[in-house]
Design an enzyme around this catalytic site. Sequence first.
Site, short mmCIF file in Angstrom:
data_model
loop_
_atom_site.label_atom_id
_atom_site.label_comp_id
_atom_site.label_asym_id
_atom_site.label_seq_id
_atom_site.Cartn_x
_atom_site.Cartn_y
_atom_site.Cartn_z
N CYS A 188 -14.74 2.71 -27.74
CA CYS A 188 -16.08 3.26 -27.83
C CYS A 188 -16.78 3.27 -26.48
O CYS A 188 -17.70 2.47 -26.23
CB CYS A 188 -16.88 2.48 -28.87
N ARG A 228 2.87 -1.42 -6.06
CA ARG A 228 3.00 -0.14 -6.75
C ARG A 228 4.35 0.55 -6.51
O ARG A 228 4.96 1.08 -7.42
CB ARG A 228 1.87 0.78 -6.24
N PRO A 240 5.00 -4.82 -1.01
CA PRO A 240 4.82 -3.66 -1.89
C PRO A 240 4.59 -4.10 -3.33
O PRO A 240 5.21 -5.06 -3.80
CB PRO A 240 6.16 -2.92 -1.78
N GLY A 264 0.78 -1.23 0.00
CA GLY A 264 0.00 0.00 0.00
C GLY A 264 0.81 1.28 0.00
O GLY A 264 0.24 2.37 0.10
C1 LIG Z 1 -2.53 -5.65 -4.02
C2 LIG Z 1 -1.96 -6.17 -2.77
C3 LIG Z 1 -0.73 -5.69 -2.30
C4 LIG Z 1 0.06 -4.61 -2.98
O1 LIG Z 1 -0.55 -3.36 -2.92
P1 LIG Z 1 0.24 -2.05 -3.39
O2 LIG Z 1 -0.69 -0.96 -3.10
O3 LIG Z 1 0.51 -2.19 -4.85
O4 LIG Z 1 1.50 -1.99 -2.60
C5 LIG Z 1 -0.21 -6.28 -1.18
N1 LIG Z 1 -0.87 -7.26 -0.51
C6 LIG Z 1 -2.05 -7.72 -0.93
C7 LIG Z 1 -2.73 -8.80 -0.17
C8 LIG Z 1 -2.65 -7.19 -2.06
O5 LIG Z 1 -3.83 -7.65 -2.48
#
Ligand SMILES: *Cc1c(COP(=O)(O)O)cnc(C)c1O
Length: 415
Positions: free
Chosen positions: A343, A278, A276, A241
């Site tokens: 579209c 993103r 991580p 996150g």
């Molecule tokens: C999607 C996800 C992540 C990664 O989230 P980011 O926001 O990309 O860091 C980590 N753990 C779980 C369980 C996820 O579903």
Amino acid sequence: MAKRPFAYGKGTLRCDGVALSEIADRFGTPTYVYSADAIRGAYHEMDRAFDRLPHRICYSVKANPNLSVCSLLAGLRAGADVTSGGELARALQAGFQPEQIVFAGAGKSRSEMEDALTAGIGCFSVESEGELRLLSAVAAERGAVARFALRVNPDVNAHTHPFITTGLASTKFGVPIADASDHYALAATLPGLRAEGVGMHIGSQMTDLSPVVEATQGLAALASKLLERGHTLRHIDIGGGYPIPYGDEQPDTPGQLATEIEPMLRPLGLVVLTEPGRWLVGTAGVLIVRVLYRKRNGAHAFIIVDGGMNALLRPALYRAQHKVVAVRENSRNTRAEVVGPVCESTDVLSFEAMAPDVQPGELLAILDAGAYGFSMASEYNGRPRPAEVLVDGAEARLVRRRQSHEEIMAPEMGL
Ligand SMILES: *Cc1c(COP(=O)(O)O)cnc(C)c1O
């Protein structure tokens, strides 16, 4: 965060050593371009952030599942966080060590569990009592032991976009933290299970990471209670996150988070896992598209490009804002929306009123598209998914070719 890999040089936007215009000429558009150096840099920075704690970084494969991107991270000794049997197969193919793979997701099927047990993955992240019981049955049938961590839902608001908040009681994710001890007690009575850890993942793109600090407090207290009761935990998984800047904001960093939570985690003596996605790949990638037309409908001006929501869904799905810049260095802007060829009225890449003043035939780059870009691309409207190019220093390598129409139709038998 590592130095931004995309910068202008000799009049054109470059990815490290390579001109994006050259990549577009060689491989066509729309095409995703990733910087290997930027991915390595982000991984090392996150590794350093947690170096005062025993830790493992499990790359969340769904952010960018390209095999070459995964294999780059596996080569740095990252673990992997997968959310399906398909991502598991990909992670194994890319060279992640099975015991460093965690399997998340609220809807694992029996066959996905079987595949993961056969592979010998490190941990199932379990999200319900039903899943716990099925995992026990599947493991016991095979004479195997499934290592699991309960994903708890700490009921903390991540204060991010409502569509990417996952740690509130109103979302489908995890088990309420108040019920967690009962689940571990139940698991101890079931065959084929071993408690490996506790975990959470409360949201994505949390510009302010304080909800993670708050939730870690609850998770650490749970781990400590379970350890007292004799459960043999080995890790605590704080999820992913971590935010990246999509505009000029300066979001919290992994280093800041690690410093704040270290005192809660250190006394537990557990390995800290983080997942991580993103943050490792987001700023390392752009989408390049070519301008097809400029048009005006009454008061509204549009720049129509050759890749839209089929190539990059985030603006249409979340109203996500990505910066759009001209590949040819060009400081002029114009009032227009950048839209794709699909579209649908939601087929917009940039809702911003201002856009680069580019003409048909010129290239645009959609920045910070390395995460949840290609992975959400589709063949909608019969359009091939974009090609993907990985730049390593001065070398640009095609790591996924554009599909032909025949390849897209091939799985449909009978004609
Ligand atoms: C999607 C996800 C992540 C990664 O989230 P980011 O926001 O990309 O860091 C980590 N753990 C779980 C369980 C996820 O579903």
